[in-house]
Design an enzyme around this catalytic site. Sequence first.
Site, PDB file in Angstrom:
ATOM      1  N   ASP A  87      -9.076   1.937 -24.906  1.00  0.00           N
ATOM      2  CA  ASP A  87      -9.557   1.878 -23.529  1.00  0.00           C
ATOM      3  C   ASP A  87      -9.443   3.216 -22.824  1.00  0.00           C
ATOM      4  O   ASP A  87      -8.621   4.055 -23.182  1.00  0.00           O
ATOM      5  CB  ASP A  87      -8.732   0.865 -22.715  1.00  0.00           C
ATOM      6  CG  ASP A  87      -9.136  -0.563 -22.998  1.00  0.00           C
ATOM      7  OD1 ASP A  87     -10.267  -0.777 -23.440  1.00  0.00           O
ATOM      8  OD2 ASP A  87      -8.304  -1.461 -22.777  1.00  0.00           O
TER       9      ASP A  87
ATOM     10  N   GLU B  77       1.750  -7.866   8.810  1.00  0.00           N
ATOM     11  CA  GLU B  77       1.909  -6.443   9.092  1.00  0.00           C
ATOM     12  C   GLU B  77       2.757  -5.750   8.034  1.00  0.00           C
ATOM     13  O   GLU B  77       2.523  -4.602   7.692  1.00  0.00           O
ATOM     14  CB  GLU B  77       2.549  -6.266  10.477  1.00  0.00           C
ATOM     15  CG  GLU B  77       2.798  -4.826  10.881  1.00  0.00           C
ATOM     16  CD  GLU B  77       1.520  -4.029  11.044  1.00  0.00           C
ATOM     17  OE1 GLU B  77       1.580  -2.793  10.932  1.00  0.00           O
ATOM     18  OE2 GLU B  77       0.451  -4.652  11.263  1.00  0.00           O
TER      19      GLU B  77
ATOM     20  N   PRO C 231       0.809  -1.230   0.000  1.00  0.00           N
ATOM     21  CA  PRO C 231       0.000   0.000   0.000  1.00  0.00           C
ATOM     22  C   PRO C 231       0.838   1.274   0.000  1.00  0.00           C
ATOM     23  O   PRO C 231       0.325   2.355  -0.284  1.00  0.00           O
ATOM     24  CB  PRO C 231      -0.831  -0.124   1.293  1.00  0.00           C
ATOM     25  CG  PRO C 231      -0.111  -1.101   2.138  1.00  0.00           C
ATOM     26  CD  PRO C 231       0.574  -2.040   1.200  1.00  0.00           C
TER      27      PRO C 231
ATOM     28  N   ARG D 225      -3.715  -8.334 -20.792  1.00  0.00           N
ATOM     29  CA  ARG D 225      -4.628  -7.980 -21.882  1.00  0.00           C
ATOM     30  C   ARG D 225      -3.975  -7.062 -22.908  1.00  0.00           C
ATOM     31  O   ARG D 225      -4.499  -6.862 -24.003  1.00  0.00           O
ATOM     32  CB  ARG D 225      -5.902  -7.352 -21.329  1.00  0.00           C
ATOM     33  CG  ARG D 225      -5.699  -6.011 -20.664  1.00  0.00           C
ATOM     34  CD  ARG D 225      -6.947  -5.549 -19.926  1.00  0.00           C
ATOM     35  NE  ARG D 225      -8.101  -5.460 -20.799  1.00  0.00           N
ATOM     36  CZ  ARG D 225      -8.342  -4.436 -21.613  1.00  0.00           C
ATOM     37  NH1 ARG D 225      -7.491  -3.429 -21.652  1.00  0.00           N
ATOM     38  NH2 ARG D 225      -9.412  -4.408 -22.371  1.00  0.00           N
TER      39      ARG D 225
END
Length: 259
Positions: free
Chosen positions: A180, A127, A100, A165
Amino acid sequence: MRMDVLTLFPEMFEGVFSSSILGKAREKGIVSLNAVNFREYAGNKHGTVDDTPYGGGGGMVLKPEPIFHAVEDLLAPRAEEADKAEGGFSRAPRIILMCPQGETFTQRKAEELAGEEHLIFICGHYEGYDERIREHLVTDELSIGDYVLTGGELPAMVIIDSIARLLPGVLGNEMSAVTDSFSTGLLEYPHYTRPVEFRGWKVPDILLSGHHANVADWRRKEALRRTWRRRPDLLVTLDLTPQDEKWLKEFQEQAEEEN
C-alpha cells in the site's frame, strides 16, 4: 484484537462494523468490534454527560465521570481474567482520544496499533473534554487531519478500518497491505488490468512481458516518480538506493527539459 468505541451515537457504527471487510473480519472472529453508549454511565436520571466550562466560554464540555466509569467497566472483566491467569496479560489496552489536537494519524501509527491486543476509542461530540480525561485516562490522542468535525465518530471509523485491514487474515491477499501507499515509504505505483487497450490507451508493455525483475524495477521507479511529484516530503526520510538516486536525477532533468 478487540476494539471498543465509547460514543453517544453507537448506531453510527452499525453499518460500518457489519459491512465489507470489517464485517467479514468480525464474522471470522479476527476482530471484536463494539460500540458503547457512555451516556449509560452518566449516573443521573437525565443522562447528563456534559456541562458548561469553568471560567466561562461557549459550548459544552464532556464530564469526566461517564468516560472514566465506561472505561473502567470495559476493563473490569479483563482485570478479573488477569488475576486468574498466570502472568496476566502481556499489554494493557491503549485508550485513544479522538481529538483535533492529537497526533496526526499515519500508516506507521496504524501498523503500531495493529500489534496491540485491545484498543478503546473515545469519541467526543461537544466543545471538548474535561482535561482530566486527557491527563489521567488516555494513552494516545489522535487526529485524522487539521480540520474539525462534529464528533470523533467518523475519525474513529477511519482509524479502525485502517488498523483492522492490517491484521492477519482480514484481507484476501496479505501482500495488499504490504505494498500500500505509505507502507513502503512511497506512494503506490500505478495499477492496470484488462483490457490491454481501452480507448487507445494501452497497458505499459513491461507489465505484459512476464519478466518479474523488470516489472519490480518498473514498479519501484513509478512509485518513486509518483511520490516525487505528489509528496516529495516523504522522500526526506526515505532510505534511497543508488538506483533511486539515479531515477530522481532523471525525473528532475526531464522536468527541467519540459519547462
